[in-house]
Scaffold this active site. Structure first.
Site, short mmCIF file in Angstrom:
data_model
loop_
_atom_site.label_atom_id
_atom_site.label_comp_id
_atom_site.label_asym_id
_atom_site.label_seq_id
_atom_site.Cartn_x
_atom_site.Cartn_y
_atom_site.Cartn_z
CD GLU A 156 -1.94 -0.77 3.55
OE1 GLU A 156 -0.81 -0.87 2.95
OE2 GLU A 156 -2.72 0.05 3.12
N GLY A 169 2.66 -7.90 -1.90
CA GLY A 169 4.47 -7.67 -3.25
C GLY A 169 4.89 -6.54 -2.93
CB ALA A 170 5.68 -3.84 -3.20
CG MET A 171 3.72 -1.87 3.43
SD MET A 171 2.06 -1.32 3.20
CE MET A 171 1.92 0.60 4.20
CG ASN A 186 6.79 1.08 5.14
OD1 ASN A 186 5.61 0.56 5.74
ND2 ASN A 186 7.15 0.05 4.68
CG HIS A 228 1.12 -0.01 -6.40
ND1 HIS A 228 -0.23 0.37 -7.34
CD2 HIS A 228 1.06 0.29 -5.11
CE1 HIS A 228 -0.87 -0.20 -6.26
NE2 HIS A 228 -0.11 0.12 -4.79
CD GLU A 229 3.56 -0.28 -2.50
OE1 GLU A 229 3.53 0.45 -2.51
OE2 GLU A 229 3.04 -1.48 -3.61
CD GLU A 271 -3.07 -0.01 -2.21
OE1 GLU A 271 -2.42 0.07 -3.24
OE2 GLU A 271 -2.96 0.05 -1.22
N1 BES Z 1 0.28 -0.30 0.34
C1 BES Z 1 -0.01 -1.99 -1.09
C2 BES Z 1 -0.15 -2.90 0.01
C3 BES Z 1 -0.16 -3.91 1.08
C4 BES Z 1 -2.06 -4.08 1.04
C5 BES Z 1 -0.31 -4.13 2.11
C6 BES Z 1 -2.85 -4.79 2.09
C7 BES Z 1 -1.28 -5.34 3.31
C8 BES Z 1 -2.63 -4.66 3.02
C9 BES Z 1 1.04 -1.55 -1.79
O1 BES Z 1 1.00 -0.42 -2.09
C10 BES Z 1 0.45 -2.62 -2.75
O2 BES Z 1 -0.98 -2.31 -3.51
N2 BES Z 1 1.45 -3.79 -3.64
C11 BES Z 1 1.16 -4.57 -3.80
C12 BES Z 1 2.10 -4.67 -5.23
C13 BES Z 1 1.23 -3.17 -6.33
C14 BES Z 1 2.09 -3.43 -7.86
C15 BES Z 1 -0.45 -3.84 -7.03
C16 BES Z 1 1.26 -5.62 -4.20
O3 BES Z 1 1.49 -5.98 -2.47
O4 BES Z 1 0.71 -6.66 -4.34
ZN ZN Z 2 -1.04 0.15 -3.28
#
Ligand code: BES
Ligand code: ZN
Length: 877
Positions: free
Chosen positions: A137, A281-283, A285, A317-318, A340
């Site tokens: 992503e 922060g995290a993804m 998948n 969240h994930e 999101e």
């Molecule tokens: N899907 C997102 C991460 C993401 C968004 C990766 C856009 C690449 C492009 C993931 O679910 C997410 O929102 N991660 C957050 C952490 C969350 C706890 C708010 C992040 O990475 O900051």
């Molecule tokens: Zn997210």
């Protein structure tokens, strides 16, 4: 603008995939990979050309055969590099019907934290080692609408072109190799016994951006949730205990969502893995969720309460995305906010369920709602739902508007229709659209059907329209009856409504009173510009508080008499915490907008002297810091620091330095906050104690508990000389856990000495700091006037290096925001604008505008209230 072009440039749907057989062989020393694909496709219209997404991939051979036939035609390959596409042209038109597209290709394991990339770490024997990992992503703004599966294999890389995937990885036999699904077998390669071929079960029908492959050295802990789903948490080698906490959270969370959505988690397993080099922060998948180490690992001795809570939120969240996003996916990136926004809301619901002791919903008001209201009041904000195709509006899908305003409006909606209807609607939505794609309206339709309330009508006012209202409250008392007139208009950070602005929202407005502080006595939906509410049995001295529980996404403005009536309820805390928080937050925003006087707000702030709620203090602290930024440019800053110390002293004394038995984690966080605030503002006693504890920590006499480290580091660094600074760096070098390194590196910028500030800036870009952390280290020096100047100069000097490093990523926006938005003069704003005119950063364009708007707001605010503040502060002594 190429980025805008991409927004429209969707792949033709003449040929569509249904299954991919993908075999990938990454080479962890040469940083390359070989791959083959056999894609089952359906040719819908006769064509001689197949167009797919492909980026940084060399294609050696492409053939097509009709399903069930062995004859193959070879295609000619050409690339459209700008649009990240490959086209395969065949000598004859391909017949309508099913066929197989076979591709042989090679690619690079890049070091850019996107696509199929390499991550490096030191193995327990001290060797520099590499893992191959994926991030598909895209957070890169200039690549709007692109995802990066196309960097691993040619594919139809759009969220709505779903297919099933059979993945095979060829890996060294001693490595861990993971993908979305469980392994069905691992066989040694015939011609190379050091390699094994690992084959994974077929995935469900899914989008490409949710695939993941990982090859590296990891340990894991495992458990099963109550429905038998196998959950594993993968950690660096030798640190598997640090996965235990996340494992417990995940094992509780999966059944929570299953129950909430009424739908079981559809895969047989889920892995959560900490990746050393990770940009987001995290993804989420599907079945293989990737995290930064600091968002997943918890060590009983070294992890602060704050990080534990963060880990729980991120896991929540994930895992929510496994349903909302993965099972049901947005049709196109313009609807991404919903993915999101929704996950950012429900993560709180989940943590509240698993850890009620965090009182997490109060923290929501501070964290997400606060952030949303601040950003969305700017003239340079944007609607949640970005109209497709406006070139200037392509860079806004991953900002606080999507996440925090998105989450805030969902919270308001949930409150409006009630949990039961909300759940019913969610079940309807997820069941109806499972394995398919949706538009925002599909969710509203399901929630509307479940609740029989006008969800679509209401939500559209919040998502298609930028900003939010300020509700003005006017009261009239007659006998025991109070007539309350509420009226709405757009709230603007500078208090200036654009000419002709007639924005109206459908606002659920709730009111609580001294007789019922926690439960609203009335709730109405305000649709028009104003409306009147009658309250009975109310005495003239009784207070009313509009926006009970701070659930509504709006600011409230009271008359000064009404505000005065609320003061005792702040002091004696009969007003609930979320309301105490919302109240001061609104007041600071109104003062910044010039709608009330800042001095009056500081007077109200003094009513919080008996406050004992962590989150209320935290919000108040941030708001006071924004005043501090202005006063740093005046002579009265020392008096302001005295004011801050006087305000925070009682609570810092109350929480003390040492943990009490059975203490809530919120007290640990409050202690951190109070000591940090006192320490930063030069409290001598705090400095003395912090210095002593720091020495003991460094000498190994007495190790600092995790929750005390940040406040001690910051306090000590705030008055550090070179010797202390070097000691801190030594602690950094010796730290084994990423959390500790991040804690130290983000504290370093508290130094005041100019030479030390420069050292911190250089350190931020050194090889000692991972690329994903540098921005935060750099930003840490911006708390002082000198640090701010030096950081901005540093950014300008190193711009090409920084831009190259972060290109379109959100880290670049972060960098720009933190190093520019706290200036306070028109000249500074111009200077920033000019710099970015000469050095365009399309990905951060809107951030630059927002920063400059904030700088101009600072300037106006200082000009308007500076003198009065100075006089008031001086008169206090
Ligand atoms: N899907 C997102 C991460 C993401 C968004 C990766 C856009 C690449 C492009 C993931 O679910 C997410 O929102 N991660 C957050 C952490 C969350 C706890 C708010 C992040 O990475 O900051
Ligand atoms: Zn997210």
């Amino acid at each position: 603008m190429t980025s805008a072009k991409k927004a429209f440039d969707r792949l033709p749907n003449t040929v569509v995939p249904s299954n991919y057989q993908i075999r990938l062989h990454p080479n962890l020393t040469a940083f390359t990979f070989d791959g083959t694909e056999e894609i089952s496709v359906e040719v819908k219209n006769a064509t001689d050309t197949i167009i797919v997404n492909s980026a940084d991939i060399a294609v050696q051979e492409v053939t097509f055969s009709v399903k069930g036939k062995t004859d193959k035609v070879t295609g000619n390959v050409s690339f459209d590099v700008d649009n990240e596409k490959a086209s395969f042209k065949f000598p004859v038109p391909l017949p309508i019907g099913e066929g197989v597209l076979s591709i042989k290709f090679t690619g690079e394991l890049n070091d850019k934290m996107k696509g199929f990339y390499r991550s490096s770490y030191t193995s327990p024997d001290g060797q520099e080692t590499h893992a191959a990992v994926t991030q598909f992503e895209v957070a890169a703004v200039t690549m709007f609408c692109a995802t990066d599966a196309r960097r691993a294999f040619p594919c139809w890389d759009e969220p709505a072109i779903k297919a099933t995937f059979d993945i095979t990885l060829v890996v060294p036999k001693d490595k861990i190799a993971l993908s979305n699904m469980p392994i069905i077998h691992g066989n040694p390669l015939k011609d190379n016994a050091d390699l094994i071929e690992v084959k994974y079960a077929t995935t469900p029908i899914m989008s490409t951006y949710l695939l993941a492959f990982i090859v590296g050295d990891y340990d894991f802990v495992e458990g099963k949730d109550k429905d038998g789903v196998l959950v594993r948490v993968y950690t660096p080698v030798g640190k598997k205990e640090q996965g235990q906490f996340a494992l417990e959270v995940a094992v509780k969370t999966l059944p929570f969502y299953k129950n909430y959505f009424g739908i079981a988690y559809p895969l047989p397993k889920i892995d959560l893995i900490a990746i050393a080099d990770f940009s987001a922060g995290a993804m989420e998948n599907w079945g293989l969720v990737t995290y930064r180490e600091t968002a997943l690992l918890v060590d009983p001795k070294n992890t602060s309460a704050h990080v534990r809570q963060w880990v729980a939120l991120v896991v929540g969240h994930e895992l929510a995305h496994q349903w909302f996003g993965n099972l049901v996916t947005m049709e196109w990136w313009t609807h991404l906010w919903l993915n999101e926004g929704f996950a950012s809301w429900i993560e709180y619901l989940c943590v509240d369920h698993c850890f009620p002791e965090y009182d997490i919903w109060t923290q929501f008001v501070n964290q997400d709602m606060g952030r949303a209201l601040e950003l969305d009041a700017l003239h340079n904000s944007h609607p949640i739902e970005v109209p497709v195709g406006h070139p200037s509006e392509v860079d806004e899908i991953f900002d606080a508007i999507s996440y925090s305003k998105g989450a805030s409006v969902i919270r308001m909606l949930h409150d409006y229709i009630g949990d039961e209807h909300f759940r019913k609607g969610m079940n309807h939505y997820l069941t109806k659209h499972a394995y398919k794609n949706t538009f925002t309206e599909d969710l509203w339709a399901s929630l509307e059907e479940a609740s029989q309330k006008p969800v679509g009508e209401m939500m559209t006012t919040w998502t298609k329209q930028m900003g939010f209202p300020v509700i003005k409250v006017e009261e009239k008392q007659e006998g025991t009856i109070r007539t309350v007139t509420i009226s709405q208009s757009k709230f603007c950070a500078d208090g200036i409504l654009p000419k002709g602005d007639k924005s109206l929202w459908m606002v659920p407005v709730s009111i609580c009173t001294s007789n019922s502080p926690a439960k609203p006595v009335q709730t109405v939906v305000l649709k028009e510009a104003s409306s009147t509410i009658t309250l009975n049995n109310i005495k003239p001295e009784d207070w009313i508080k509009v926006n009970s529980g701070s659930v509504g996404v709006y600011r409230v403005q009271y008359s000064s008499e009404a505000l005065d009536r609320l003061i005792p309820a702040i002091k004696d805390k009969t007003l609930p915490p979320r309301d105490r928080l919302g109240l001061e937050s609104d007041l600071f925003a109104l003062a910044r907008a010039g709608m009330i006087s800042t001095v009056d707000v500081l007077k109200v702030a003094q009513a919080y002297i008996n406050e004992d709620n962590y989150t209320v203090w935290s919000d108040l602290s941030t708001n006071l810091s924004s005043i501090a930024i202005l006063l740093q440019y005046t002579d009265s800053y020392p008096q302001f620091q005295t004011f801050i110390r006087d305000l925070f002293r009682p609570i810092s004394q109350k929480v003390g330095w040492d943990t009490k038995q059975n203490e809530s984690p919120l007290i640990a966080m409050l202690r951190d906050l109070a000591i940090t605030k006192m320490g930063r503002n030069g409290d001598k006693e705090i400095l003395k104690e912090a210095t002593k504890r720091f020495e003991d920590h460094v000498n190994g006499t007495k190790v600092l508990p995790a929750d005390l480290r940040k406040p001690v580091y910051i306090t000590v660094l705030s008055s550090a000389n070179e010797e202390t600074f070097n000691k801190m760096l030594q602690v950094y070098e010796e730290a084994d856990m990423q959390e500790e390194k991040v804690r130290i590196s983000r504290s370093l910028g508290s130094v005041r000495d100019e030479e030390l500030i420069k050292k911190v800036l250089d350190f931020s870009l050194s090889e000692k700091v991972r690329s994903q952390d540098s921005v935060f280290v750099l930003a840490s020096v911006t708390g002082t006037v000198r640090g701010r100047q030096l950081a901005w100069k540093f950014v300008q000097d190193k711009w090409s290096e920084l831009h190259d490093r972060y290109k379109g990523g959100f880290l670049l926006s972060r960098l720009v925001k933190s190093t520019t938005e706290n200036f306070v003069t028109e000249e500074d704003a111009k200077n920033v604008e000019e710099f970015f005119k000469a050095n365009p950063a399309p990905a951060a364009e809107r951030t630059v505008q927002q920063s400059c708007e904030n700088v101009r707001l600072n300037a106006r605010c200082l000009e308007r209230d500076g003198k009065a503040l100075e006089n008031w502060l001086k008169s206090k002594k």
